[in-house]
Motif scaffolding. Sequence first.
Motif, PDB file in Angstrom:
ATOM      1  N   GLU A   1       0.821  -1.206   0.000  1.00 16.89           N
ATOM      2  CA  GLU A   1       0.000   0.000   0.000  1.00 16.89           C
ATOM      3  C   GLU A   1       0.855   1.257   0.000  1.00 16.89           C
ATOM      4  O   GLU A   1       0.556   2.233  -0.701  1.00 16.89           O
ATOM      5  CB  GLU A   1      -0.929   0.003   1.216  1.00 16.89           C
ATOM      6  N   GLU A   2       1.969   1.212   0.781  1.00 16.34           N
ATOM      7  CA  GLU A   2       2.842   2.390   0.829  1.00 16.34           C
ATOM      8  C   GLU A   2       3.528   2.628  -0.507  1.00 16.34           C
ATOM      9  O   GLU A   2       3.657   3.766  -0.964  1.00 16.34           O
ATOM     10  CB  GLU A   2       3.877   2.194   1.940  1.00 16.34           C
TER      11      GLU A   2
ATOM     12  N   LEU B   1       2.395   1.721  -3.498  1.00 15.25           N
ATOM     13  CA  LEU B   1       1.409   2.208  -4.463  1.00 15.25           C
ATOM     14  C   LEU B   1       1.029   3.658  -4.200  1.00 15.25           C
ATOM     15  O   LEU B   1       0.859   4.443  -5.137  1.00 15.25           O
ATOM     16  CB  LEU B   1       0.167   1.320  -4.403  1.00 15.25           C
ATOM     17  N   SER B   2       0.898   4.018  -2.937  1.00 13.87           N
ATOM     18  CA  SER B   2       0.555   5.404  -2.624  1.00 13.87           C
ATOM     19  C   SER B   2       1.670   6.356  -3.024  1.00 13.87           C
ATOM     20  O   SER B   2       1.422   7.451  -3.529  1.00 13.87           O
ATOM     21  CB  SER B   2       0.249   5.541  -1.134  1.00 13.87           C
ATOM     22  N   SER B   3       2.941   5.929  -2.849  1.00 13.28           N
ATOM     23  CA  SER B   3       4.054   6.790  -3.266  1.00 13.28           C
ATOM     24  C   SER B   3       4.096   6.940  -4.776  1.00 13.28           C
ATOM     25  O   SER B   3       4.372   8.010  -5.310  1.00 13.28           O
ATOM     26  CB  SER B   3       5.372   6.226  -2.743  1.00 13.28           C
TER      27      SER B   3
ATOM     28  N   SER C   1       1.502   6.725  -6.839  1.00 15.61           N
ATOM     29  CA  SER C   1       0.394   7.579  -7.266  1.00 15.61           C
ATOM     30  C   SER C   1       0.666   9.034  -6.951  1.00 15.61           C
ATOM     31  O   SER C   1       0.341   9.932  -7.717  1.00 15.61           O
ATOM     32  CB  SER C   1      -0.891   7.125  -6.585  1.00 15.61           C
ATOM     33  N   GLY C   2       1.344   9.301  -5.820  1.00 12.86           N
ATOM     34  CA  GLY C   2       1.688  10.679  -5.506  1.00 12.86           C
ATOM     35  C   GLY C   2       2.716  11.256  -6.450  1.00 12.86           C
ATOM     36  O   GLY C   2       2.687  12.431  -6.814  1.00 12.86           O
TER      37      GLY C   2
END
Length: 702
Positions: free
Chosen positions: A388-389, A391-393, A395-396
């Motif tokens: 999750e971390e 993927l979130s990085s 996407s950011g």
Amino acid sequence: MAYQVLARKYRPQRFADVAGQDHVTVTLMNALTQQRIAHGYIFSGHRGIGKTTIARILACALNCRNPIGSEKRPTAEPCEVCESCLEIRAGNATDVIEIDAATNRGIDEIRELRDAARYRPSRDKYKIYILDEAHQITDAAFNALLKTLEEPPDHIVFMMATTQPEDIPQTVRSRCQHFNFHAVKLVDILGELRGIAQHEGVDADEAALNLLAEAGDGSMRDALSVMDQAIASAPVENGRARLDASQIRELMGTVANGTFERILIAINENRSAEVMTIANELMDAGNSPAQLARQAVRYLRSCVIAKITGLKADAEGEFIGSELLQISADEQRRAARTAALFSEEELTRFLQTMLRTFDELGYRQEQRFHFELGLLKLVHLRRLLPVEEVLSSLSGAAAPRSAAPAPQPRSAAPAPAAAPSKPAFSPFDQDKSRRYSGVEAGHNPAPVVSAPPVVSAPPVAAAAPVATPPPPPAPLVIPSLAAVATDPIPVPAPIPVPEPVPVTAPVAPIELAPAEPAPVEPPLVELAAEEPAPLAPVDPPQSPVILSEAEGPASLLPVPEPVAETPEPEAAATSPELAPLQAKAVDALAKASGQTSAADAIAESVWKVDAGTLTIQTQCSKTMLPMIVNPDAEKLVRAAVRDAGITKVVILPGVPNAAPKKPRAARAGSPEAKAKQHPMIQQAQRLFDAEIRNVIDLSEGN
């Protein structure tokens, strides 16, 4: 009197003395009060939790001579003073038979039990059979006991104690009342150990009793056995044995959980060297890698449960433990401190890794190396990032790139067009434009002949813009498919090709207009142009060409290369000496009923004789040969050649890639001859140049 171990000395004698099995004791006491006595009971559960003990207490309560509600027996509990209760407690009662089913497990022993069960008890009210480890009884022995369990005499009660109830047949379980015993809770074991320590005059601190209770692992008997061993090894002060935690750990060969807390702290701080140092100290002290892995798994499980239940280690004064953790309050605080360092996912991965390591240690040669490798894996797992971390990085980081571009001013010059990913000139685009232009004009376009282009235009490269682009080339006229079949194809006059001029705009597709039908000429295709132009350079032909002098301009025709002819292999044939024998065998098969296909197969075969052995090489496949030439057909063949001095006949299937067989004349009246005379077959042979390969007669009798 000889010394009795604690597990036997403090065995409960009443239902109220049994710890942790209230759901069983309350039910049995109510059944005794209401006189609802079953003829069969099954007591199952963990080892050392009171199954056999409750069976003996129930036997005492059933055969107690004092009635329930009397002065000596106010409740359903046994009175413990009558002769029956004393004999059952001592184990010498005549009407209470306790059998070790692990030893007496055969059908003969059960038959003896069944025969003895027919007689009434000698003195007491019930004849009671207690079968310990009942799952060891064989299926045949259980089957011999089924009828007695289904319709027992009114004076018989069976009690079966087992740790594996699933091994008892369902037919037996359905005839008995089944009581599932629970593992004894840590709090109940601690209470029993405290009371026994006071009775035995042993000084034990709370940490030592907690270790003994945890060593029991839900079994009261196991905890009492470890306590008996610890008392024997404890130092004596003022005539009283003293138990402490370090002495019990050394006795059991375990490590303090504080050591595993240090390991996980080092893992959290990414210090692999410290982890290896602690592991080396533990194994140098004589601890087994398998035992260390087992303790690590148990400690990690405690940490996972502490993380899930949300235990807090800060407010020790108001600390509330969890029922899921059967460990002491101090150990629960330790697990809560460790769990606060990691996430739930990390602790789960740690537990899974150590479980796999513990499983591998059972069949590995170098257990120390694999245990150290398992600890290093925990350090490496700490360095991993959650999905999750990541993927979130990602996407950011992609957000600025996906933002809309700033608007350009209208007065700005247009940006140059990107280079096309495909060539500007494509024959498919021309074909598409030609077809679509005909549809838009309101008439059907002429069919397109798929022929290789004679002239190919060179690709145009992009360059600087020019003032006047060259005029587009004249459209090519291609006749329709009907005209191609009858019209000649004259060679076009040379078309002048101008020098390629670089342009920025893409080349316009060539328009292809439908052609008018040309006069009937020899079959040639004509490509007409409005103005003559020189031919573009064409690659030299790959094969020699000749000029065909037909009406109209000469055309280039490729000359086919000569191909060497391969002579066809001659089909093998039967020698003239064996031809009469073959004809005789074929005639015998043709006259026999149902052997028409076998006669055809033998007629097409090749016969050879070598040293008295006749080899018949048929054209049938290996699968079809036994079906066509059956044993009856083989007997007829052997009978036909018996007078020729042949001792052995071998019939072989067809050989792959064999030479083609020569056509043979069909016998008169055979199915093949009838097929050749059929008008439909003859017409098919004329139209398609067909030949008859195989004929199967499906008429009756064949």
